[in-house]
Design an enzyme around this catalytic site. Structure first.
Site, PDB file in Angstrom:
ATOM      1  N   HIS A 137       0.841  -1.192   0.000  1.00 18.30           N
ATOM      2  CA  HIS A 137       0.000   0.000   0.000  1.00 18.30           C
ATOM      3  C   HIS A 137       0.880   1.248   0.000  1.00 18.30           C
ATOM      4  O   HIS A 137       2.108   1.169  -0.051  1.00 18.30           O
ATOM      5  CB  HIS A 137      -1.017  -0.036   1.143  1.00 18.30           C
ATOM      6  CG  HIS A 137      -0.432  -0.072   2.534  1.00 18.30           C
ATOM      7  ND1 HIS A 137       0.483   0.843   2.990  1.00 18.30           N
ATOM      8  CD2 HIS A 137      -0.650  -0.930   3.570  1.00 18.30           C
ATOM      9  CE1 HIS A 137       0.801   0.573   4.239  1.00 18.30           C
ATOM     10  NE2 HIS A 137       0.133  -0.512   4.619  1.00 18.30           N
ATOM     11  N   HIS A 188       3.914   1.488   2.427  1.00 17.09           N
ATOM     12  CA  HIS A 188       5.110   0.711   2.070  1.00 17.09           C
ATOM     13  C   HIS A 188       5.896   1.419   0.968  1.00 17.09           C
ATOM     14  O   HIS A 188       7.121   1.483   0.984  1.00 17.09           O
ATOM     15  CB  HIS A 188       4.732  -0.679   1.575  1.00 17.09           C
ATOM     16  CG  HIS A 188       3.907  -1.468   2.547  1.00 17.09           C
ATOM     17  ND1 HIS A 188       2.714  -2.038   2.211  1.00 17.09           N
ATOM     18  CD2 HIS A 188       4.101  -1.760   3.855  1.00 17.09           C
ATOM     19  CE1 HIS A 188       2.208  -2.655   3.262  1.00 17.09           C
ATOM     20  NE2 HIS A 188       3.031  -2.503   4.284  1.00 17.09           N
ATOM     21  N   CYS A 217       1.271  -9.786  20.205  1.00 16.84           N
ATOM     22  CA  CYS A 217       0.452  -9.231  19.123  1.00 16.84           C
ATOM     23  C   CYS A 217       0.987  -9.776  17.804  1.00 16.84           C
ATOM     24  O   CYS A 217       2.121  -9.462  17.418  1.00 16.84           O
ATOM     25  CB  CYS A 217       0.483  -7.706  19.120  1.00 16.84           C
ATOM     26  SG  CYS A 217      -0.326  -7.035  17.642  1.00 16.84           S
ATOM     27  N   CYS A 220      -3.973  -3.754  21.077  1.00 18.53           N
ATOM     28  CA  CYS A 220      -2.794  -3.133  20.477  1.00 18.53           C
ATOM     29  C   CYS A 220      -3.246  -1.879  19.729  1.00 18.53           C
ATOM     30  O   CYS A 220      -4.105  -1.951  18.859  1.00 18.53           O
ATOM     31  CB  CYS A 220      -2.129  -4.104  19.505  1.00 18.53           C
ATOM     32  SG  CYS A 220      -0.931  -3.287  18.435  1.00 18.53           S
ATOM     33  N   HIS A 233      -2.905  -2.229  15.854  1.00 17.54           N
ATOM     34  CA  HIS A 233      -3.673  -3.221  15.093  1.00 17.54           C
ATOM     35  C   HIS A 233      -5.116  -3.370  15.547  1.00 17.54           C
ATOM     36  O   HIS A 233      -5.905  -4.040  14.877  1.00 17.54           O
ATOM     37  CB  HIS A 233      -2.940  -4.567  15.106  1.00 17.54           C
ATOM     38  CG  HIS A 233      -1.638  -4.496  14.363  1.00 17.54           C
ATOM     39  ND1 HIS A 233      -0.440  -4.255  14.986  1.00 17.54           N
ATOM     40  CD2 HIS A 233      -1.387  -4.548  13.036  1.00 17.54           C
ATOM     41  CE1 HIS A 233       0.511  -4.186  14.060  1.00 17.54           C
ATOM     42  NE2 HIS A 233      -0.025  -4.362  12.881  1.00 17.54           N
ATOM     43  N   LYS A 283      -6.507   9.909  10.810  1.00 20.25           N
ATOM     44  CA  LYS A 283      -5.539   8.972  11.320  1.00 20.25           C
ATOM     45  C   LYS A 283      -5.557   7.749  10.423  1.00 20.25           C
ATOM     46  O   LYS A 283      -6.613   7.337   9.946  1.00 20.25           O
ATOM     47  CB  LYS A 283      -5.930   8.564  12.737  1.00 20.25           C
ATOM     48  CG  LYS A 283      -4.727   8.627  13.643  1.00 20.25           C
ATOM     49  CD  LYS A 283      -5.009   8.141  15.029  1.00 20.25           C
ATOM     50  CE  LYS A 283      -3.801   7.456  15.599  1.00 20.25           C
ATOM     51  NZ  LYS A 283      -2.516   8.040  15.218  1.00 20.25           N
ATOM     52  N   LYS A 328      -6.113   1.010   8.215  1.00 24.16           N
ATOM     53  CA  LYS A 328      -5.625   0.075   7.215  1.00 24.16           C
ATOM     54  C   LYS A 328      -6.550   0.053   6.000  1.00 24.16           C
ATOM     55  O   LYS A 328      -6.100   0.072   4.860  1.00 24.16           O
ATOM     56  CB  LYS A 328      -5.511  -1.318   7.839  1.00 24.16           C
ATOM     57  CG  LYS A 328      -4.664  -2.257   6.999  1.00 24.16           C
ATOM     58  CD  LYS A 328      -4.406  -3.548   7.723  1.00 24.16           C
ATOM     59  CE  LYS A 328      -4.282  -4.711   6.766  1.00 24.16           C
ATOM     60  NZ  LYS A 328      -3.168  -4.684   5.860  1.00 24.16           N
TER      61      LYS A 328
HETATM   62  N1  MSP Z   1       8.472  -6.984   8.266  1.00 22.42           N
HETATM   63  C1  MSP Z   1       8.617  -5.860   9.126  1.00 22.42           C
HETATM   64  C2  MSP Z   1       9.925  -5.148   8.884  1.00 22.42           C
HETATM   65  C3  MSP Z   1      11.140  -5.980   9.045  1.00 22.42           C
HETATM   66  S1  MSP Z   1      12.580  -5.105   8.673  1.00 22.42           S
HETATM   67  C4  MSP Z   1      13.821  -6.089   9.158  1.00 22.42           C
HETATM   68  C5  MSP Z   1       7.471  -4.890   8.891  1.00 22.42           C
HETATM   69  N2  MSP Z   1       6.863  -4.982   7.730  1.00 22.42           N
HETATM   70  S2  MSP Z   1       5.607  -4.106   7.264  1.00 22.42           S
HETATM   71  O1  MSP Z   1       5.297  -4.573   5.946  1.00 22.42           O
HETATM   72  O2  MSP Z   1       4.580  -4.189   8.226  1.00 22.42           O
HETATM   73  O3  MSP Z   1       6.036  -2.614   7.264  1.00 22.42           O
HETATM   74  C6  MSP Z   1       7.178  -2.209   6.626  1.00 22.42           C
HETATM   75  C7  MSP Z   1       7.338  -0.714   6.606  1.00 22.42           C
HETATM   76  O4  MSP Z   1       6.210  -0.039   6.070  1.00 22.42           O
HETATM   77  C8  MSP Z   1       7.584  -0.113   7.973  1.00 22.42           C
HETATM   78  O5  MSP Z   1       8.713   0.734   7.872  1.00 22.42           O
HETATM   79  C9  MSP Z   1       6.355   0.707   8.236  1.00 22.42           C
HETATM   80  O6  MSP Z   1       6.623   1.822   9.003  1.00 22.42           O
HETATM   81  C10 MSP Z   1       5.977   1.101   6.818  1.00 22.42           C
HETATM   82  N3  MSP Z   1       4.612   1.532   6.803  1.00 22.42           N
HETATM   83  C11 MSP Z   1       3.491   0.801   7.013  1.00 22.42           C
HETATM   84  N4  MSP Z   1       2.429   1.649   7.035  1.00 22.42           N
HETATM   85  C12 MSP Z   1       2.854   2.925   6.880  1.00 22.42           C
HETATM   86  C13 MSP Z   1       2.257   4.195   6.738  1.00 22.42           C
HETATM   87  N5  MSP Z   1       0.970   4.371   6.845  1.00 22.42           N
HETATM   88  N6  MSP Z   1       3.061   5.260   6.476  1.00 22.42           N
HETATM   89  C14 MSP Z   1       4.392   5.139   6.304  1.00 22.42           C
HETATM   90  N7  MSP Z   1       4.976   3.975   6.425  1.00 22.42           N
HETATM   91  C15 MSP Z   1       4.253   2.864   6.802  1.00 22.42           C
HETATM   92  O7  MSP Z   1       7.202  -4.063   9.733  1.00 22.42           O
END
Ligand code: MSP
Length: 531
Positions: free
Chosen positions: A36, A39, A144, A161, A164, A312, A315
């Site tokens: 999304h 990421h 969690c 949490c 989540h 805010k 997901k």
């Molecule tokens: N798998 C772990 C990371 C392991 S690194 C050794 C993880 N994965 S994740 O897919 O949940 O998230 C990865 C990244 O995406 C994180 O840096 C997280 O902060 C980022 N983001 C997820 N949602 C986000 C936003 N809404 N905004 C900005 N970044 C976000 O955590």
């Protein structure tokens, strides 16, 4: 940080370039779903920096990948009626196609289910065990699965949490523990002596404050499920997914498989992470490395969270818009530019369609796109599309010098901002140059010069300057808008790939070759209409 390209037109020729590696990483993403906007945010930021560092002449190694073990991924596979392996194999292409669409220039992509990762992970954990950094204990706690982490009661809101929205599960099992508590003092020393280890500073202070309160040992194995890397000396256990995941940065760089490569690449220069996973990267990861006397990464940079529509983040909202939807409307360049320009990288920021369209139209369609079409059209109209000879020093006047000075200042500010990972600031600086070039057109009025034969050489000089300014823009903006930059490069009659150039070779004024044949072409950034 040396700025290799800052040579100006009074430059000193080629800077000698020592072997200068730059290893940067994104988090590896959980394969429980498709990517999304959040990421893509981390990933594009890392790509921008990677491309910039390459233009500085560094040997960049840019890593991203996928985090495939653990309960979160196993449960999403189960929900689809697939084995975790089938599920992750199906999902990986859904991620790489988004990265391709966003023009990601990563040098490697690691999956934690690859042998090149799993075997070195076992070696690493075995080495910790051999050094008595791991012991068997029993644990009862609240886990969690969304975070893949144990939670203390004070981290919960109404028993749930906060990230989540569901209650963690009570887990009671015999686990192996890593002696994390013993590293508190060394970690505090690390943060105190290395202000750039955790960036930005506000995050560093948060981490420091928390570590000063003391650390507990960390449970690093699980027995209740088996989707993970087995603990080598006790195969009933699998290694905790975060230990496995953090190690990707080392295994992808050759740890435990290719010593020469590891020697060359390690330590990482910067890990880009979201603020939610800073603790793992700023506390657990350096402690693991310290335990084996391995060098520590130089910087962990934690960015803020992206929000949608001013609310805010939820997901469903965030996943409601796929990066593809935005790329379709704004192109990958528009996508990359908007998120990097609009949001202050260290802080939380907002996405909305309106803000994105407004930013695209003002900066890309108007400022840059119009400049390019105006300049190329005038060269076509007045000079048959052919670049004239570069001006000599005596042909340059005050207005020309001011344009050059603006470029020099903007470039330096951009380089300095990027060295501090101030991504939005870097782009603001770049646009000072774009806007100045527009103002220069108004100031020197080429259309008026074209009416007067006696001003023929002056017309050539100003159009040369403007074409050369476009060339310098293509170079310095190629890390953020790679497509348009390459397009512009080619319209100026330049050969090859702008991304393979360097600031040292190409960053000076007056390097656009005489007699290049230019092309006007269609608008670089067609305007987007309001709806
Ligand atoms: N798998 C772990 C990371 C392991 S690194 C050794 C993880 N994965 S994740 O897919 O949940 O998230 C990865 C990244 O995406 C994180 O840096 C997280 O902060 C980022 N983001 C997820 N949602 C986000 C936003 N809404 N905004 C900005 N970044 C976000 O955590």
């Amino acid at each position: 940080m040396p700025v290799l390209g800052l040579l100006g037109e009074r430059g000193h020729g080629k800077a000698s370039m020592p072997y200068d590696k730059f290893y940067l990483t994104t988090p590896i993403y959980y394969l429980n779903d498709v990517p999304h906007l959040g990421h893509a945010y981390t990933t594009v930021a890392a790509d921008f920096v990677a491309r910039w560092r390459r233009l500085e002449g560094r040997q960049v190694h840019f890593l991203t990948g996928t985090d495939e073990h653990g309960q979160k991924v196993a449960r999403s596979a189960e929900a689809k009626g697939l084995s975790p392996r089938e599920w992750t194999d199906q999902l990986v292409p859904r991620w790489t196609e988004v990265w391709d669409a966003l023009d990601l220039s990563n040098d490697d992509f690691i999956r934690t289910t690859e042998t090149r990762h799993e075997e070195p992970v076992k070696k690493f954990v075995q080495a910790l065990y051999d050094r008595d950094q791991i012991y068997l204990g029993s644990y009862e706690g609240l886990y969690c699965v969304g975070c893949e982490a144990f939670k203390t009661p004070d981290e919960l809101v109404d028993g749930k949490c906060p990230l989540h929205g569901f209650a963690p599960e009570v887990v009671k099992e015999d686990n192996y523990f890593f002696r994390l508590a013993g590293f508190a003092d060394r970690l505090i020393e690390l943060y105190e002596n290395n202000p750039r280890f955790v960036m930005p500073e506000s995050r560093r202070n948060e981490v420091l404050g928390k570590v000063r309160q003391g650390l507990d040992d960390l449970s690093i194995s699980r027995v209740s499920f088996d989707w993970g890397v087995p603990v080598p000396w006790d195969e009933k256990h699998v290694i905790y997914v975060w230990i496995d995941a953090l190690l990707n940065y080392a295994t992808a760089a050759g740890y435990g498989s290719d010593d020469e490569m590891f020697e060359r690449l390690w330590p990482a220069d910067i890990h880009f992470v979201g603020k939610d996973i800073l603790w793992f990267h700023a506390v657990i990861w350096p402690a693991m490395l310290m335990a084996l006397d391995l060098p520590l990464p130089k910087t962990v940079f934690a960015h803020g969270y992206l929000q949608v529509g001013g609310e805010k983040m939820s997901k469903s909202k965030l996943t409601g818009i796929s990066p593809h939807d935005l790329i379709e409307s704004f192109g990958s360049d528009g996508y990359r530019y908007f998120f990097m320009r609009e949001l202050s990288f260290g802080q939380d920021g907002n996405f909305s369609w309106e803000a994105m369209a407004a930013r695209y139209n003002s900066d890309l369609a108007n400022d840059l796109g119009n400049l390019a079409s105006r300049v190329l059209s005038m060269i076509h109209r007045y000079l048959d599309g052919v670049i004239p000879s570069p001006p000599s020093d005596s042909e340059i006047d005050e207005a020309d010098l001011r344009l050059r000075d603006t470029h020099r200042a903007a470039f330096k500010e951009m380089a300095d901002a990027l060295a501090d990972v101030e991504i939005g600031e870097a782009l603001k600086s770049a646009w000072a140059f774009v806007r100045k070039a527009n103002a220069y057109v108004e100031e020197v009025t080429p259309w008026a010069l074209a009416k007067d034969d006696a001003q023929r050489r002056r017309l050539e000089v100003v159009l040369y300057q403007l074409a050369d300014a476009l060339r310098l823009m293509a170079l310095m903006l190629s890390p953020i808008i790679p497509h348009a930059a390459q397009d512009l490069w080619e319209r100026l009659g330049l050969a090859g790939a702008v991304r393979q150039r360097t600031f040292a070779d190409d960053g000076r004024w007056g390097m656009l070759p005489e007699s290049s044949r230019t092309e006007v072409g269609t608008p670089l950034f067609p305007r987007i209409e309001a709806d």
